[in-house]
Design a protein around this motif. Structure first.
Motif, short mmCIF file in Angstrom:
data_model
loop_
_atom_site.label_atom_id
_atom_site.label_comp_id
_atom_site.label_asym_id
_atom_site.label_seq_id
_atom_site.Cartn_x
_atom_site.Cartn_y
_atom_site.Cartn_z
N GLU A 196 0.70 -1.23 0.08
CA GLU A 196 0.01 -0.09 -0.05
C GLU A 196 0.77 1.15 0.13
O GLU A 196 0.30 2.38 0.32
N HIS A 199 -0.79 4.06 -2.03
CA HIS A 199 -1.99 4.56 -1.32
C HIS A 199 -1.53 5.30 0.03
O HIS A 199 -2.27 6.46 0.29
N SER A 202 -0.81 8.89 -0.51
CA SER A 202 -2.06 9.85 -0.77
C SER A 202 -2.99 10.07 0.56
O SER A 202 -3.58 11.02 0.76
#
Ligand SMILES: NC(=O)c1ccc[n+]([C@@H]2O[C@H](COP(=O)([O-])OP(=O)(O)OC[C@H]3O[C@@H](n4cnc5c(N)ncnc54)[C@H](OP(=O)(O)O)[C@@H]3O)[C@@H](O)[C@H]2O)c1
Length: 247
Positions: A196, A199, A202
């Motif tokens: 991840e 992700h 972000s």
């Protein structure tokens, strides 16, 4: 030997290891539970012994999705001389498994294993170690997360079993009032899983403080919850303010 024994699950690496280090450096005797990270846990204990000039704990091994392993973990901790003499100062439910997989592709086997790890094992360990926790005036801390009430893509199995853990702990905090304090700690985006990283970056952009915290911040939160004399049924968010941010 420290006189305050504590069991922490899933503590061979990452956030659990940072927490085990903090507990050992505070003078506790830590049962460092692992499933597979035995070498890492041995190294952690050796470094803590070197730093503190004493034996700071020991490794205990169990697959927490296996009932027999959970039972033998329970009996080895409960019957340990230090626990028999002093009771158990703390129980930290930290072990977890976090992987993304769409709802359609996540079968019941995977779901049951999450429920076993995040809910059933904490249930059985808290129940089995309750007499030792009461003996020491000890407390329980469960590591949950900030997913409560939200929809995370491909993580229904994870978020719902963690929500179950949170509710289990809050119910026990009420039911065991005056006997054992029970609290939760909800980390934000602290340390990315391998899958991840993108992700994660972000998410960090949305965190009001620009950072959720470090592993050591989680460790100090656990230490605070374990030792605060009047705090119970509390969920401590260490997440840089992420939990009130609209997604
Ligand atoms: N990392 C974050 O930013 C973050 C964010 C929110 C919440 N949290 C929560 O904080 C806690 C620590 O996070 P983390 O990222 O350090 O955890 P993690 O690396 O995902 O998992 C911790 C340990 O759980 C153990 N584990 C997995 N399956 C197991 C099983 N079947 N039986 C027994 N142990 C098992 C593993 O032990 P072995 O290595 O020994 O196999 C693993 O090292 C977790 O509860 C997690 O949900 C973390």
């Amino acid at each position: 030997m420290g006189e305050r024994p504590i069991l922490i699950t899933g503590a061979g690496q990452r956030l659990g290891a940072a927490t085990a280090n903090r507990l050992m450096d505070e003078g506790c005797y830590v049962f460092v539970h692992v499933r597979s990270s035995i070498d890492q846990a041995e190294a952690l204990l050796a470094a803590a012994a070197e730093r503190n000039g004493r034996k700071c704990g020991e490794v205990v091994v169990a697959d927490l999705t296996d009932d027999k392993d959970v039972a033998s973990l329970l009996s080895s901790v409960a019957s340990h001389g230090l626990v028999a003499a002093n009771g158990l100062h703390g129980l930290v439910h930290n072990a977890s498994f976090y992987s993304q997989s769409s709802f359609e592709k996540t079968g019941l086997d995977m779901y049951r294993s999450q429920v076993r790890l995040h809910m059933e094992a904490p249930y059985a360990l808290t129940q089995g170690l309750l007499p030792a926790l009461e003996q020491a005036g000890g407390s329980v801390v469960a590591i949950v997360d900030t997913s409560w009430g939200r929809a995370w893509e491909g993580l229904a199995h994870y978020t719902s079993s963690k929500a179950g853990l949170r509710q289990l702990m809050l119910n026990l905090a009420g039911e065991l009032t005056g006997r054992v304090r029970v609290n939760c700690l909800a980390p934000g985006a602290i340390m990315a899983a391998d899958w991840e990283a993108e992700h994660f970056a972000s998410v960090l952009e949305k965190v009001p403080l620009g950072r959720s915290g470090r592993a050591e911040d989680i460790a100090s939160g656990v230490w605070f919850l374990l030792n605060h004399p009047t705090l119970s049924a509390h969920v401590l968010h260490i997440d840089g303010g992420w939990s009130i941010h609209e997604e």
